[in-house]
Design a protein around this motif. Structure first.
Motif, mmCIF file in Angstrom:
data_model
loop_
_atom_site.group_PDB
_atom_site.id
_atom_site.type_symbol
_atom_site.label_atom_id
_atom_site.label_comp_id
_atom_site.label_asym_id
_atom_site.label_seq_id
_atom_site.Cartn_x
_atom_site.Cartn_y
_atom_site.Cartn_z
ATOM 1 N N ASN A 100 0.852 -1.192 0.000
ATOM 2 C CA ASN A 100 0.000 0.000 0.000
ATOM 3 C C ASN A 100 0.882 1.235 0.000
ATOM 4 O O ASN A 100 1.629 1.476 0.962
ATOM 5 N N ILE A 101 0.805 2.011 -1.079
ATOM 6 C CA ILE A 101 1.689 3.170 -1.241
ATOM 7 C C ILE A 101 0.844 4.432 -1.443
ATOM 8 O O ILE A 101 -0.010 4.480 -2.330
ATOM 9 N N VAL A 102 1.102 5.434 -0.620
ATOM 10 C CA VAL A 102 0.370 6.698 -0.692
ATOM 11 C C VAL A 102 1.123 7.678 -1.586
ATOM 12 O O VAL A 102 2.336 7.868 -1.434
ATOM 13 N N VAL A 103 0.402 8.280 -2.522
ATOM 14 C CA VAL A 103 0.953 9.316 -3.394
ATOM 15 C C VAL A 103 0.278 10.631 -3.038
ATOM 16 O O VAL A 103 -0.947 10.740 -3.086
ATOM 17 N N THR A 104 1.071 11.627 -2.679
ATOM 18 C CA THR A 104 0.520 12.903 -2.200
ATOM 19 C C THR A 104 0.627 14.017 -3.242
ATOM 20 O O THR A 104 0.243 15.149 -2.977
ATOM 21 N N ARG A 105 1.138 13.690 -4.404
ATOM 22 C CA ARG A 105 1.328 14.694 -5.446
ATOM 23 C C ARG A 105 -0.014 15.171 -5.996
ATOM 24 O O ARG A 105 -1.024 14.464 -5.908
ATOM 25 N N ALA A 106 -0.043 16.369 -6.576
ATOM 26 C CA ALA A 106 -1.256 16.879 -7.218
ATOM 27 C C ALA A 106 -1.718 15.882 -8.270
ATOM 28 O O ALA A 106 -0.912 15.302 -8.998
ATOM 29 N N ARG A 107 -3.032 15.679 -8.360
ATOM 30 C CA ARG A 107 -3.566 14.652 -9.253
ATOM 31 C C ARG A 107 -3.135 14.877 -10.700
ATOM 32 O O ARG A 107 -2.868 13.931 -11.443
ATOM 33 N N ALA A 108 -3.075 16.139 -11.110
ATOM 34 C CA ALA A 108 -2.696 16.454 -12.487
ATOM 35 C C ALA A 108 -1.252 16.073 -12.783
ATOM 36 O O ALA A 108 -0.880 15.842 -13.931
ATOM 37 N N GLN A 109 -0.425 15.998 -11.747
ATOM 38 C CA GLN A 109 0.991 15.670 -11.924
ATOM 39 C C GLN A 109 1.306 14.211 -11.644
ATOM 40 O O GLN A 109 2.383 13.726 -11.995
ATOM 41 N N ALA A 110 0.397 13.528 -10.986
ATOM 42 C CA ALA A 110 0.726 12.230 -10.397
ATOM 43 C C ALA A 110 0.645 11.056 -11.357
ATOM 44 O O ALA A 110 1.026 9.949 -10.995
ATOM 45 N N SER A 111 0.171 11.265 -12.574
ATOM 46 C CA SER A 111 -0.134 10.129 -13.454
ATOM 47 C C SER A 111 1.066 9.228 -13.708
ATOM 48 O O SER A 111 0.942 7.994 -13.664
ATOM 49 N N SER A 112 2.242 9.803 -13.957
ATOM 50 C CA SER A 112 3.413 8.969 -14.254
ATOM 51 C C SER A 112 3.843 8.173 -13.033
ATOM 52 O O SER A 112 4.207 6.988 -13.139
ATOM 53 N N LEU A 113 3.790 8.786 -11.861
ATOM 54 C CA LEU A 113 4.157 8.104 -10.628
ATOM 55 C C LEU A 113 3.155 7.001 -10.305
ATOM 56 O O LEU A 113 3.532 5.860 -10.009
ATOM 57 N N VAL A 114 1.881 7.323 -10.386
ATOM 58 C CA VAL A 114 0.831 6.346 -10.086
ATOM 59 C C VAL A 114 0.891 5.173 -11.056
ATOM 60 O O VAL A 114 0.827 4.005 -10.650
ATOM 61 N N SER A 115 1.019 5.465 -12.344
ATOM 62 C CA SER A 115 1.056 4.397 -13.355
ATOM 63 C C SER A 115 2.234 3.462 -13.147
ATOM 64 O O SER A 115 2.099 2.236 -13.246
ATOM 65 N N ALA A 116 3.396 4.034 -12.858
ATOM 66 C CA ALA A 116 4.593 3.209 -12.665
ATOM 67 C C ALA A 116 4.452 2.316 -11.440
ATOM 68 O O ALA A 116 4.819 1.135 -11.474
ATOM 69 N N LEU A 117 3.925 2.867 -10.352
ATOM 70 C CA LEU A 117 3.743 2.065 -9.140
ATOM 71 C C LEU A 117 2.739 0.934 -9.374
ATOM 72 O O LEU A 117 2.939 -0.200 -8.936
ATOM 73 N N LYS A 118 1.660 1.247 -10.090
ATOM 74 C CA LYS A 118 0.657 0.218 -10.391
ATOM 75 C C LYS A 118 1.237 -0.856 -11.307
ATOM 76 O O LYS A 118 0.918 -2.044 -11.159
ATOM 77 N N ASP A 119 2.071 -0.448 -12.256
ATOM 78 C CA ASP A 119 2.700 -1.425 -13.153
ATOM 79 C C ASP A 119 3.553 -2.426 -12.373
ATOM 80 O O ASP A 119 3.735 -3.571 -12.806
ATOM 81 N N HIS A 120 4.079 -1.976 -11.235
ATOM 82 C CA HIS A 120 4.885 -2.863 -10.388
ATOM 83 C C HIS A 120 4.021 -3.605 -9.369
ATOM 84 O O HIS A 120 4.562 -4.302 -8.502
ATOM 85 N N GLY A 121 2.690 -3.442 -9.469
ATOM 86 C CA GLY A 121 1.777 -4.221 -8.634
ATOM 87 C C GLY A 121 1.294 -3.554 -7.369
ATOM 88 O O GLY A 121 0.583 -4.178 -6.573
ATOM 89 N N ALA A 122 1.650 -2.295 -7.142
ATOM 90 C CA ALA A 122 1.283 -1.628 -5.887
ATOM 91 C C ALA A 122 -0.195 -1.272 -5.840
ATOM 92 O O ALA A 122 -0.828 -1.038 -6.873
ATOM 93 N N ASN A 123 -0.720 -1.222 -4.634
ATOM 94 C CA ASN A 123 -2.034 -0.647 -4.393
ATOM 95 C C ASN A 123 -1.806 0.821 -4.075
ATOM 96 O O ASN A 123 -1.344 1.170 -2.985
ATOM 97 N N VAL A 124 -2.091 1.696 -5.028
ATOM 98 C CA VAL A 124 -1.796 3.114 -4.888
ATOM 99 C C VAL A 124 -2.988 3.849 -4.287
ATOM 100 O O VAL A 124 -4.112 3.740 -4.766
ATOM 101 N N ILE A 125 -2.715 4.606 -3.248
ATOM 102 C CA ILE A 125 -3.735 5.414 -2.583
ATOM 103 C C ILE A 125 -3.413 6.873 -2.890
ATOM 104 O O ILE A 125 -2.411 7.413 -2.410
#
Length: 344
Positions: A100-125
Motif C-alpha cells: 500500500n503506497i500513498v501518493v501525495t502529489r497533485a492529481r494532475a501531476q501524479a499520473s506517471s508516478l501512479v502508473s509506474a507504481l501500479k505497473d509494479h503491482g502496488a495498491n496506490v492510494i
C-alpha cells in the motif's frame, strides 16, 4: 443447476460471483462423482493489488479458504487449468504486489508516478495534498511580450514550464525564445520543455537551486537579465544569489494550494501503509493539515520516501522520520528507491 452435466465435462468450469454458494457447488460436483482431487481455486479481487488466490482441490477448498481473507467479488475455477497457476502467476510476483503506497502529489501531476507504481503491482492510494492554481497571468503575459530583454529563463518545475509555455503560445510561438538561454532544474522539467520542442541549454548535475547557482555563476555577466517564472512559495535562495550578479526578475505564476481528501481515503489511511511518497515541501505540509492525529500516528509507522533534501528537511521539521531519500531527485529514482529497498 445441472451438476451432473457439468461433472462430465473434461474442460474447465468457472463460476462468477459464486462465493456464497461455494459449499453448494462443491457438494453438487461431489454428489455427481466428480473426483475429489479435481483442482479447484478461488480468486478474490482478481487483477487488483489485493488479489488473493487459494488453489486447492474440490475436496479441500472449503477448508483451505478459511482465514485467507477471501471476499467478493470472487471467481471459482474447477479443472486442470488450476495446475498451471505456478507457471502463469506473473501478477503476484510483481515487485510491489500487495504494498500500500500513498501518493501525495497533485492529481494532475501524479499520473506517471501512479502508473509506474501500479505497473509494479502496488495498491496506490492517491491523496492529492496540493492543487495547482495559476496566478499573475497578466503580469506573465507582460513579460512574455518583452522577452527580447531577457538573456536567460530559468525553469524550476514542470508546472512552471506548462503554465509559461501555454501562455506564451497564446501570444507568440517558440521562435520568440530563439536567442534566450533556457535552464531547467531537474530532468523532469527538461522533459516537459521537450514536449514543447525546446531543449534546455543547461540542466544542473544535482536538481536543487544551490547546485544550479554554483554551476552557472561563473558564466553569467552583469549585463545579463534573467526571468524566473515560478511558484509563489518558492525559496528565495536562487533569486537572491542571482541578483548579486545580474538583474533577475521573478514572476510568481502559480501557487500550490491545499488539496482535498475524501472519506474513503481517510478510512484507507487508517489501515496499514507500507510507503508514503512526498515530492515537494508543499505535499508534506498540506498532507499533515489534511489528516487527523490518529492517521498521523499511523503514517509515522510507514516508510516515508522523499524526493530530495529540501522535501526531507520539511518532513523532518514537521516531526516525520524520512526512511529514504532519492539519490537523484526525480520521479524515476523515487520509484527505484522503493524497489531497491524491497530487494534487500
Amino acid at each position: 443447476m445441472d451438476f451432473y452435466a457439468l461433472s462430465k465435462l473434461n474442460g474447465t468450469v468457472v463460476f462468477y460471483m459464486g462465493l456464497e454458494n461455494l459449499s453448494n457447488i462443491v457438494s453438487g460436483f461431489m454428489k455427481n462423482e466428480k473426483s475429489p482431487d479435481t483442482p479447484c481455486a478461488v480468486i478474490s479481487h482478481g487483477g487488483y493489488p489485493d488479489q488473493v488466490v487459494v488453489a486447492s482441490s474440490l475436496e479441500n477448498i472449503l477448508k483451505d479458504i478459511e482465514g485467507k481473507n477471501i471476499k467478493s467479488p470472487s471467481l471459482i475455477v474447477i479443472g486442470d487449468v488450476v495446475k498451471l497457476r505456478s507457471r502463469l502467476n506473473f501478477f503476484e510476483n510483481k515487485s510491489l504486489f500487495g504494498k500500500n503506497i500513498v501518493v501525495t502529489r497533485a492529481r494532475a501531476q501524479a499520473s506517471s508516478l501512479v502508473s509506474a507504481l501500479k505497473d509494479h503491482g502496488a495498491n496506490v492510494i492517491e491523496v492529492p495534498a496540493i492543487e495547482i492554481k495559476q496566478i499573475n497571468i497578466e503580469l506573465l503575459s507582460k513579460e512574455i511580450n518583452n522577452l527580447q530583454k531577457y538573456s536567460h529563463i530559468i525553469f524550476t518545475s514542470t508546472n512552471a514550464v506548462k503554465i509559461f509555455m501555454d501562455n506564451l503560445l497564446k501570444i507568440k510561438d517558440v521562435r520568440s525564445l530563439g536567442n534566450i538561454k533556457i535552464f531547467a532544474i531537474g530532468d523532469g522539467t527538461a522533459a516537459k520543455l521537450m514536449e514543447y520542442g525546446i531543449k534546455a541549454d543547461f540542466v544542473p548535475s544535482s536538481f536543487v537551486a544551490e547546485t544550479l547557482f554554483e554551476e552557472i555563476k561563473d558564466f553569467l555577466k552583469h549585463s545579463d537579465k534573467i526571468l524566473m517564472p515560478r511558484a509563489l512559495k518558492s525559496r528565495s535562495f536562487l533569486k537572491d544569489k542571482l541578483s548579486e550578479i545580474c538583474e533577475t526578475v521573478e514572476v510568481f505564476i502559480y501557487d500550490t494550494v491545499i488539496g482535498t481528501i475524501g472519506e474513503y481515503e481517510k478510512e484507507i489511511l487508517k489501515n496499514k501503509i507500507d510507503y508514503i511518497t512526498f515530492t515537494s515541501s508543499s505535499t508534506v505540509e498540506n498532507f499533515i493539515k489534511l489528516i487527523d492525529s490518529e492517521t498521523l500516528e499511523n503514517i509515522r509507522n510507514a516508510r516515508i520516501i522523499s524526493i530530495g533534501p529540501i522535501t526531507t528537511k520539511t518532513a523532518e521539521n514537521n516531526g516525520l522520520n524520512v526512511y529514504k531519500q532519492s539519490e537523484i531527485y526525480n520521479i524515476e529514482n523515487l520509484i527505484n528507491t522503493i524497489l531497491n529497498d524491497l530487494e534487500k
